[in-house]
Enzyme design. Structure first.
Site, PDB file in Angstrom:
ATOM      1  N   ASP A 163       0.829  -1.212   0.000  1.00  0.00           N
ATOM      2  CA  ASP A 163       0.000   0.000   0.000  1.00  0.00           C
ATOM      3  C   ASP A 163       0.868   1.268   0.000  1.00  0.00           C
ATOM      4  O   ASP A 163       2.079   1.194  -0.209  1.00  0.00           O
ATOM      5  CB  ASP A 163      -0.964  -0.025   1.202  1.00  0.00           C
ATOM      6  CG  ASP A 163      -0.255   0.034   2.553  1.00  0.00           C
ATOM      7  OD1 ASP A 163       0.992   0.141   2.582  1.00  0.00           O
ATOM      8  OD2 ASP A 163      -0.958  -0.012   3.575  1.00  0.00           O
ATOM      9  N   GLU A 166       3.860   0.954   2.056  1.00  0.00           N
ATOM     10  CA  GLU A 166       4.765  -0.140   1.704  1.00  0.00           C
ATOM     11  C   GLU A 166       4.569  -1.323   2.643  1.00  0.00           C
ATOM     12  O   GLU A 166       5.531  -1.953   3.084  1.00  0.00           O
ATOM     13  CB  GLU A 166       6.219   0.349   1.724  1.00  0.00           C
ATOM     14  CG  GLU A 166       6.307   1.814   1.396  1.00  0.00           C
ATOM     15  CD  GLU A 166       7.426   2.191   0.466  1.00  0.00           C
ATOM     16  OE1 GLU A 166       8.487   2.524   0.968  1.00  0.00           O
ATOM     17  OE2 GLU A 166       7.227   2.148  -0.761  1.00  0.00           O
ATOM     18  N   GLU A 320       8.854  14.127   8.119  1.00  0.00           N
ATOM     19  CA  GLU A 320       7.873  13.099   7.750  1.00  0.00           C
ATOM     20  C   GLU A 320       6.807  12.981   8.838  1.00  0.00           C
ATOM     21  O   GLU A 320       5.623  12.857   8.546  1.00  0.00           O
ATOM     22  CB  GLU A 320       8.587  11.760   7.565  1.00  0.00           C
ATOM     23  CG  GLU A 320       7.685  10.625   7.141  1.00  0.00           C
ATOM     24  CD  GLU A 320       8.456   9.337   6.903  1.00  0.00           C
ATOM     25  OE1 GLU A 320       9.135   8.857   7.833  1.00  0.00           O
ATOM     26  OE2 GLU A 320       8.385   8.810   5.773  1.00  0.00           O
TER      27      GLU A 320
END
Ligand code: BGC
Length: 365
Positions: A163, A166, A320
């Site tokens: 997905d 990963e 992130e």
């Protein structure tokens, strides 16, 4: 929270994106993080969309040209994948197209990191089409790469694969199907793809999601499951798998907000996420805000924009995951930090989603 200087952070974000772009056109996901030096199609397509909107169309064109070359150089692989599927067989693993490339366009040499992820190719078709239309560019240089990508997606769209995160390669994921829908529909609408190649896939994909990809009237992380994943927001905006104002969209947003949105802003990926303890992702705050902006919830969109800006370092770099975030599984943080160091900063995709949301709110560098 002081009012952030959004124009300044937008300018900084654009400079981070263009400054780190490889001369060949690829965007490293995060130039300073050990394993993020590759150019992902998923990240890169959103990064190119941001550059295309925010005043650097040449950067987006360079990325799309680089992608088109990467795909056309693998035409034989695409043909083998298509032939295997027509024969009712599973294609050879090495024939699937990579999910990330080295900056010079080679397959990466990363053992144990699943390469088979189809969402990036759908996202690329969507971002390329948006860029060509926005700047009225000639599609001719991209036609053969688009045709190969459409053939590839038509042959692989219903196979389980990794997905957006990963993970879970044994499942078929709502957000992957959303990206494929978004890319194929955009390419067909723009006359870049043959309706005969695209329409049957869009129809079958829509039926599959309607039958197996919903629970209690909202989209699910994977077919046959019940879990929520914030990447499902992309099925609404930008990929329009479902009416953005309709009940399926409304219930999906409500479930994401109930399960994954922190009261002060910021969105987790999914409840079971243990990566760096499972914090909040600027990328996902951007996706939620973008959908709100599109559907007229401007104040809610603005809250996510402000929250993202508050996650920037003093030097205007976006990570992130939010620093100091509330973690879903704090006991898992240490092992990631020990193995890979602090979480990736700057992450170009975070800067991209910030720019896209800012643009949706009429704020530009
Ligand atoms: C994320 C992917 C992303 C990659 C590069 C991974 O940790 O799960 O969605 O494409 O990093 O940014």
């Amino acid at each position: 929270m002081p009012t952030p200087d959004h124009r300044r952070l937008a300018a900084r974000s654009l400079a981070v994106i263009t400054g780190h772009q490889d001369p060949g056109g690829g965007y490293p996901a995060a130039p300073d993080y050990p394993v993020y030096g590759f150019s992902w199609l998923r990240d890169g397509s959103f990064i190119a969309e941001a550059a295309s909107r925010a005043g650097a169309p040449g950067s987006a064109t360079a990325f799309h040209t680089w992608c088109a070359r990467a795909v056309t150089e693998r035409a034989e692989r695409v043909r083998r994948v298509v032939a295997a599927r027509r024969a009712g067989e599973r294609p050879a693993e090495g024939d699937f197209l990579p999910t990330r490339y080295t900056l010079d366009g080679q397959d990466p040499d990363v053992a144990g990191w699943g390469e088979f992820q189809t969402d990036g190719y759908g996202t690329w078709l969507w971002a390329l089409t948006a860029h060509l239309e926005r700047h009225r560019l000639d599609p001719a240089p991209y036609r053969s790469a688009v045709t190969l990508t459409v053939d590839y997606l038509a042959a692989t769209w219903d196979l389980p694969c990794n997905d957006w995160w990963e993970e879970s390669d044994e499942e078929r994921h709502g957000s992957t199907l959303g990206a494929i829908h978004g890319g194929l529909a955009a390419a067909a609408r723009a006359g870049l793809a043959e309706p005969a190649a695209v329409t049957p896939v869009l129809t079958a994909l829509g039926h599959l999601v309607a039958r197996h990809g919903t629970h209690e009237g909202r989209l699910t992380k994977w077919l046959g499951g019940e879990a929520v994943d914030a990447s499902l927001l992309a099925c609404l905006t930008p990929f329009s798998l479902t009416d953005p104002y309709g009940p399926l969209a409304t219930r999906t947003v409500a479930a994401v907000e109930r399960q994954l949105l922190e009261p002060g802003g910021g969105v987790h990926r999914y409840r079971g996420d243990v990566f760096y303890g499972g914090g909040q992702w600027p990328v996902l705050a951007g996706l939620l805000g973008w959908h709100h902006a599109r559907t007229g919830r401007t104040a809610a969109a603005r809250r996510q924009l402000d929250w993202i800006a508050a996650q920037a370092t003093g030097d205007g770099l976006l990570p992130e995951q939010a620093p100091g975030a509330r973690l879903l599984h704090p006991e898992h943080l240490a092992r990631w930090v020990e193995e890979w160091g602090p979480n990736a900063t700057p992450l170009l995709w975070s800067h991209a989603m910030y720019l896209i949301l800012a643009d949706a709110l009429d704020i530009r560098p």
